[in-house]
Write a protein that holds these residues in place. Sequence first.
Motif, short mmCIF file in Angstrom:
data_model
loop_
_atom_site.label_atom_id
_atom_site.label_comp_id
_atom_site.label_asym_id
_atom_site.label_seq_id
_atom_site.Cartn_x
_atom_site.Cartn_y
_atom_site.Cartn_z
N GLU A 134 0.81 -1.22 0.00
CA GLU A 134 0.00 0.00 0.00
C GLU A 134 0.84 1.27 0.00
O GLU A 134 0.30 2.37 0.13
CB GLU A 134 -0.95 -0.03 1.20
CG GLU A 134 -2.00 -1.13 1.07
CD GLU A 134 -2.84 -1.36 2.33
OE1 GLU A 134 -3.85 -2.10 2.24
OE2 GLU A 134 -2.47 -0.82 3.39
N GLY A 135 2.17 1.12 -0.14
CA GLY A 135 3.01 2.28 -0.40
C GLY A 135 3.93 2.77 0.69
O GLY A 135 4.67 3.74 0.49
N ALA A 136 3.93 2.15 1.86
CA ALA A 136 4.78 2.62 2.96
C ALA A 136 6.25 2.42 2.64
O ALA A 136 6.65 1.37 2.13
CB ALA A 136 4.42 1.90 4.25
N LYS A 137 7.06 3.43 2.95
CA LYS A 137 8.51 3.34 2.79
C LYS A 137 9.22 3.11 4.12
O LYS A 137 10.34 2.62 4.15
CB LYS A 137 9.05 4.62 2.16
CG LYS A 137 8.47 4.92 0.78
CD LYS A 137 8.73 3.80 -0.21
CE LYS A 137 8.20 4.12 -1.59
NZ LYS A 137 8.35 2.98 -2.54
N LEU A 138 8.57 3.50 5.20
CA LEU A 138 9.06 3.27 6.55
C LEU A 138 7.95 2.57 7.32
O LEU A 138 6.84 3.10 7.41
CB LEU A 138 9.44 4.58 7.22
CG LEU A 138 9.78 4.54 8.72
CD1 LEU A 138 11.03 3.69 8.97
CD2 LEU A 138 9.98 5.95 9.29
N VAL A 139 8.24 1.39 7.85
CA VAL A 139 7.25 0.58 8.56
C VAL A 139 7.74 0.38 9.99
O VAL A 139 8.92 0.06 10.21
CB VAL A 139 7.04 -0.79 7.87
CG1 VAL A 139 6.00 -1.61 8.62
CG2 VAL A 139 6.63 -0.59 6.41
N LEU A 140 6.85 0.57 10.95
CA LEU A 140 7.22 0.45 12.36
C LEU A 140 6.30 -0.56 13.04
O LEU A 140 5.09 -0.55 12.83
CB LEU A 140 7.11 1.80 13.08
CG LEU A 140 7.95 2.94 12.51
CD1 LEU A 140 7.12 3.77 11.54
CD2 LEU A 140 8.50 3.84 13.61
N ILE B 240 11.86 -2.65 13.89
CA ILE B 240 11.32 -3.65 14.80
C ILE B 240 11.23 -2.95 16.15
O ILE B 240 12.23 -2.72 16.83
CB ILE B 240 12.23 -4.89 14.89
CG1 ILE B 240 12.40 -5.53 13.51
CG2 ILE B 240 11.65 -5.90 15.88
CD1 ILE B 240 13.37 -6.70 13.49
N GLY B 241 10.00 -2.57 16.52
CA GLY B 241 9.80 -1.73 17.71
C GLY B 241 10.55 -2.24 18.90
O GLY B 241 11.21 -1.48 19.61
N SER C 80 15.09 -2.47 20.46
CA SER C 80 14.60 -1.90 19.21
C SER C 80 15.68 -2.03 18.15
O SER C 80 16.86 -1.78 18.42
CB SER C 80 14.22 -0.43 19.43
OG SER C 80 13.45 0.07 18.38
N LEU C 81 15.28 -2.41 16.92
CA LEU C 81 16.23 -2.64 15.83
C LEU C 81 15.73 -1.93 14.58
O LEU C 81 14.62 -2.18 14.11
CB LEU C 81 16.35 -4.14 15.54
CG LEU C 81 16.87 -5.02 16.67
CD1 LEU C 81 16.57 -6.48 16.38
CD2 LEU C 81 18.35 -4.81 16.88
#
Length: 279
Positions: free
Chosen positions: A35-41, A85-86, A104-105
């Motif tokens: 769906e277009g995310a470039k940064l995922v948390l 990776i929270g 967190s990584l």
Amino acid sequence: MSAGLPIALIQTRTPATAAAGLAHIEPLIRQAATEGAKLVLTPEGTNLLEQRRDRRAVAITDEDQDACVIGLRHLAAELGVWLLIGSAIVRSGHAGDDRAANRSLLIDPHGGIVARYDKLHVFDVDLPNGETYRESSTIRPGDAAAVADTPWGRLGLTVCYDVRFPHLFRQLAKAGASMIAVPAAFTVPTGEAHWETLLRARAIETGAFVLAPAQGGTHEDGRKTWGRSTVVSPWGEVIGKLDHDDPGVLHATLDLTAVARARAAVPALTHDRDFAAPR
């Protein structure tokens, strides 16, 4: 730094083993990237949530052997996204201390780990509803703050209970963070009372975007978490929120020029003064 960063926060109900944790979160991350995310948390405890000490001792392993961490590094490379990776619950690596690290990584689009942060503040409390938490009995706290470079600006790293320590957030902002992550597994009583208020306060104080992916619902180990993953602008506006505790994906687009505007309008980060402590 460019405007218009598409991000996604992943809300989970993580199970009690790393293999199951990976199976749970992988389709949500794939959805976010599609769906277009470039940064995922992702939230605190992305790999596993298990508060029963005997079972946790069996479930955790070293960071480089954890099935979820390994799988998510490969997934970031496959999808070509930055992935926070929270936190992963892994062995701390400190001789003579069998407690885990709540770590967190930050993963780059090649699958490399570019930043690590061990949660500084651990949650020990007896709640009015009778729930008791002693995170210090199983988690070794870290001893250093962390800010990481990304293509869009600097990202400050925190985990859950850290949100109650504004001086940490101030230091991250002064170190150049335009975004601050708050992956969490908030309890239901504290989440209902304080979650959004704390997130908005930290954003206002720092003039930074606050990105807070959360755990939600009733977990295998019996704990109940609040959910309500939230994105807050540097002016303190909630620009994205999941109004539930079910697994899901929250999308937002960050106009990173808003950071400079907020800090120019209220330049509090430049107004610190030395003063005598109260007696």
